[in-house]
Design a protein around this motif. Structure first.
Motif, PDB file in Angstrom:
ATOM      1  N   GLU A 132       4.177   4.217   7.143  1.00  0.00           N
ATOM      2  CA  GLU A 132       3.899   5.418   6.358  1.00  0.00           C
ATOM      3  C   GLU A 132       4.599   5.346   5.000  1.00  0.00           C
ATOM      4  O   GLU A 132       4.016   5.686   3.969  1.00  0.00           O
ATOM      5  N   ASN A 136       2.599   5.329   1.560  1.00  0.00           N
ATOM      6  CA  ASN A 136       2.879   6.358   0.557  1.00  0.00           C
ATOM      7  C   ASN A 136       3.291   5.743  -0.769  1.00  0.00           C
ATOM      8  O   ASN A 136       2.898   6.220  -1.829  1.00  0.00           O
ATOM      9  N   LYS A 139       0.228   4.421  -2.350  1.00  0.00           N
ATOM     10  CA  LYS A 139      -0.728   5.477  -2.705  1.00  0.00           C
ATOM     11  C   LYS A 139      -0.197   6.376  -3.818  1.00  0.00           C
ATOM     12  O   LYS A 139      -0.955   6.796  -4.689  1.00  0.00           O
ATOM     13  N   HIS A 140       1.068   6.717  -3.773  1.00  0.00           N
ATOM     14  CA  HIS A 140       1.553   7.776  -4.670  1.00  0.00           C
ATOM     15  C   HIS A 140       2.585   7.346  -5.709  1.00  0.00           C
ATOM     16  O   HIS A 140       2.698   7.988  -6.742  1.00  0.00           O
TER      17      HIS A 140
HETATM   18 MG   LIG Z   1       0.967   9.508   3.439  1.00  0.00          MG
END
Ligand SMILES: [Mg+2]
Ligand SMILES: Nc1ncnc2c1ncn2[C@@H]1O[C@H](COP(=O)(O)OP(=O)(O)O)[C@@H](O)[C@H]1O
Lengths: 214, 220
Positions: A132, A136, A139-140
């Motif tokens: 995760e 993340n 992705k971010h």
């Molecule tokens: Mg996430």
């Protein structure tokens, strides 16, 4: 707490079962079909083409099944433990390249001490947490570097990750409906009786520290 | 080519249907003969002792005794018998374990008949075989593992051009790209590739990459 534990346990058991069925039952059946097809002698070029294409379709199904099975439950995690599984996970992210650690401009480094053999549930939880965090970050965070470090301190396993990306406001993010991933980090840490610390500031990157008694 | 005695192989896998498919596939190949089938590693080790095959093809995950342990025993007791690991998916670490245990090659169960036959002939000739559809990650793992089939060979010396071609192959460059980069014809590059493969006894580009990483020709 007990409820979350039960939910996560059920979820992971189901994942393992499905991954196993794909890997150990459907897989061999499909390759048996492929092998048998390849023993048929065709006399017309168009039949030969159909045969070839059919065989390619089977290969595609098998490799797609492999991805699904591995996402559900990595074989390596069960068989070789956490460290190998993380290594493989990071390596596979940069697929198609020998320098497997760079994904979309993000370089991921992983260092670890000798980790004692962990109970399977714990290894799975830590693996999911790392997954995760990595997802993340990709992705971010718009980061160029993510460091993952696993060490042992006073009978505790310490997982520390650090990215040099955009950072975020944890309070805000965990309130939104998007915050499922973050909540998952919290619950998985909780059921292991561990502590989770998030240090993140807009523009300053993100550091996760997770301490788990082993 | 091998008109005389066929290569005698022994297959181990815990799925009867899979074994059946395998047997049907090879039935018409008269230079390869399937002489027995085992359903687990323990059976395999016993049958190897009795039948003394030329080549063993074994699944990795099996009940009773897995393919890795069985391979270790066979490689120790019968070093002349060559083992190929068979795996459903490219479970990278299982493959590394097989090679470190003494297997001379591995194949995905989705491999084509032609490739399976090539692999059998290759290990029969005492050379190593890496499956064509090996992922980049696995190539790196093999190169960095303890498994090293090149230890005892005298090391070939390569020209700068050859080294450059090897490095570009490691970067997954096509023959066309390599040709453009070195201002040579594609034909010439193909020639280079063949010569490199020949000299390091690689059957496909996987072998080149593994070799280049292991020998520090290409740095990861
Ligand atoms: Mg996430
Ligand atoms: N490493 C990170 N860097 C920057 N922002 C992050 C990072 N991790 C999480 N976030 C922010 O926290 C939010 C919630 O994350 P998460 O709960 O995993 O949900 P999702 O990933 O589905 O959006 C994200 O939408 C993102 O804005």
């Amino acid at each position: 707490m007990a409820k979350i534990l039960a939910e996560i346990t059920t979820l992971e058991n189901e994942r393992a079962r499905v991954a196993n069925d794909l890997h150990d039952e459907l897989g061999p059946l499909l390759s048996a079909i492929k092998f048998k097809l390849s023993s048929i002698e065709t006399h017309l070029p168009e039949d030969e083409l159909v045969m070839q294409q059919t065989s390619e379709h089977i290969v595609d199904i098998i490799s797609r099944m492999r991805e699904i099975s591995n996402d559900l439950m990595p074989n390596t995690l069960i068989r070789k433990g956490l460290v190998y599984a993380i290594d493989e996970f990071i390596g596979k992210l940069g697929n198609g390249q020998i320098h497997g650690e760079t994904v979309h401009g993000l370089t991921i480094s992983f260092s670890h001490v000798d980790v004692p053999e962990l109970p399977k549930n714990m290894a799975i939880n830590i693996y999911r947490i790392i997954q995760e965090i990595v997802h993340n970050t990709i992705k971010h965070a718009k980061a160029s570097l993510l460091r993952i470090n696993v060490l042992m301190k006073d009978k505790k396993l310490v997982l520390q990750t650090e990215d040099n990306g955009s950072g975020f406001d944890y309070g805000d993010a965990s309130k939104t409906s998007a915050g499922f991933g973050l909540r998952n980090l919290v619950s998985r840490t909780e059921i292991m009786g561990g502590d989770l610390f998030i240090e993140s500031k807009k523009g300053k990157g993100t550091v996760y520290t997770i301490e788990i008694p082993v | 080519m091998r008109k005389s005695a066929p290569i005698r192989i022994l297959l181990a896998d815990d799925h009867e249907i899979f074994r059946d498919g395998f047997q049907v596939m090879l039935k018409k190949q008269d230079y390869i003969k399937l002489i027995g089938e085992a359903a687990n590693g323990r059976e395999l080790v016993e049958m190897v002792g009795m039948l003394q095959p030329d080549v063993v093809i074994t699944d990795i995950k099996m009940p009773e005794l897995d393919g890795v342990e069985a391979t270790r025993i066979i490689a120790n007791k019968y070093p002349a018998i060559q083992v190929i690991g068979l795996t459903m998916f490219d479970d990278d670490n299982l493959i590394i374990d097989m090679l470190e245990a003494g297997a001379k090659g591995y194949l995905l169960k989705s491999a084509h008949k032609k490739e399976i036959i090539e692999a059998i002939q290759t290990v029969y000739n005492k050379e190593v075989y890496y499956c064509k559809s090996t992922s980049a990650n696995l190539m790196r793992l093999i190169a960095q593992s303890r498994y090293n089939p090149y230890k005892h060979e005298p090391k070939p010396v390569f020209t700068d051009k050859e080294l450059e071609v090897m490095r570009m192959i490691c970067q997954q460059a096509s023959n066309k790209e390599i040709a453009a980069h070195l201002s040579l014809s594609i034909r010439t590059i193909e020639g280079y590739r063949d010569r490199i493969q020949e000299r390091i006894k690689a059957k496909n580009m996987v072998g080149i990459v593994v070799y280049a990483i292991r020998e520090g020709i290409y740095k990861v």
